[in-house]
Design an enzyme around this catalytic site. Sequence first.
Site, PDB file in Angstrom:
ATOM      1  N   ASN A 196      -1.943  14.908   4.766  1.00 27.85           N
ATOM      2  CA  ASN A 196      -0.349  14.815   5.028  1.00 27.85           C
ATOM      3  C   ASN A 196       0.444  15.437   3.679  1.00 27.85           C
ATOM      4  O   ASN A 196       1.718  15.235   3.671  1.00 27.85           O
ATOM      5  CB  ASN A 196      -0.773  13.538   2.982  1.00 27.85           C
ATOM      6  CG  ASN A 196      -1.426  12.446   3.097  1.00 27.85           C
ATOM      7  OD1 ASN A 196      -1.921  12.959   3.566  1.00 27.85           O
ATOM      8  ND2 ASN A 196      -2.358  11.745   1.857  1.00 27.85           N
TER       9      ASN A 196
ATOM     10  N   ASN B 288       0.531  10.110   8.673  1.00 27.58           N
ATOM     11  CA  ASN B 288       0.847  11.133   7.289  1.00 27.58           C
ATOM     12  C   ASN B 288       1.481  12.472   7.719  1.00 27.58           C
ATOM     13  O   ASN B 288       1.631  12.894   7.287  1.00 27.58           O
ATOM     14  CB  ASN B 288      -0.114  10.441   6.196  1.00 27.58           C
ATOM     15  CG  ASN B 288       0.557   9.409   5.627  1.00 27.58           C
ATOM     16  OD1 ASN B 288       0.963   8.961   5.851  1.00 27.58           O
ATOM     17  ND2 ASN B 288      -1.374   8.925   5.000  1.00 27.58           N
TER      18      ASN B 288
ATOM     19  N   HIS C 251     -10.057  11.722  12.213  1.00 29.38           N
ATOM     20  CA  HIS C 251      -8.477  12.103  12.138  1.00 29.38           C
ATOM     21  C   HIS C 251      -8.305  14.148  12.475  1.00 29.38           C
ATOM     22  O   HIS C 251      -7.660  14.206  12.168  1.00 29.38           O
ATOM     23  CB  HIS C 251      -8.943  12.503  11.042  1.00 29.38           C
ATOM     24  CG  HIS C 251      -7.366  11.391   9.874  1.00 29.38           C
ATOM     25  ND1 HIS C 251      -6.526  11.242  11.131  1.00 29.38           N
ATOM     26  CD2 HIS C 251      -6.996  11.770   9.039  1.00 29.38           C
ATOM     27  CE1 HIS C 251      -5.375  10.725   9.953  1.00 29.38           C
ATOM     28  NE2 HIS C 251      -5.776  11.296   8.852  1.00 29.38           N
TER      29      HIS C 251
END
Length: 199
Positions: free
Chosen positions: A79, A125, A21
């Site tokens: 996010n 996100n 990520h």
Amino acid sequence: MSTWLVVGLGNPGPTYAFTRHNVGFMVVDELAARARSSFTSPRGMRGEVAETRLAASGLGGVGADAQRVVLLKPRTFMNDSGIAVAKVCAFFKIAPDHVIAVHDELDLDFGQLRLKSGGGDNGHNGLKSLRAHLGTGDYPRVRYGIGRPPGRQDPAAYVLAPIPTSLREDYEVETSRVADAVETLMLSGLADAQNRFNS
């Protein structure tokens, strides 16, 4: 001449440093290393920021053609990436079409890379947050393929798990290639970068 912002999407802190990520952070770190530029955490920016210039000779270059480049690693979580991006854009007066977002992409196999401008957020996100805070999705994206998890592994667990040691070197090589693509995009435009790097 317009200023570029290259934002790597990821999560702050050592827990997430070598996860899939965070490949966006890895690319921005590589660009900063090439420029011999250090990150600082300016007050109110909500991120780590490095400044440099890009000329035909490369990052850190000088000359009449040198473009200003700001590198950003948000200190918010993924996010809320858009908060830091909006603050940096406001401070440096950067338009959305000069914001390059580098992010992990489950729908591309590892070793695949795709550059595009605009489009949907595909459930990512970080991209959703950028759209919310920039007021548009029309900015260049550099999609770093990480592939789907094997078997029935939960995608969230897969992207947040440490990259296996056996794959670290492969990721270093790919990160360097993605950084090359970002430089090409800024120097010679999206179409040329797509022709050279899209796979």
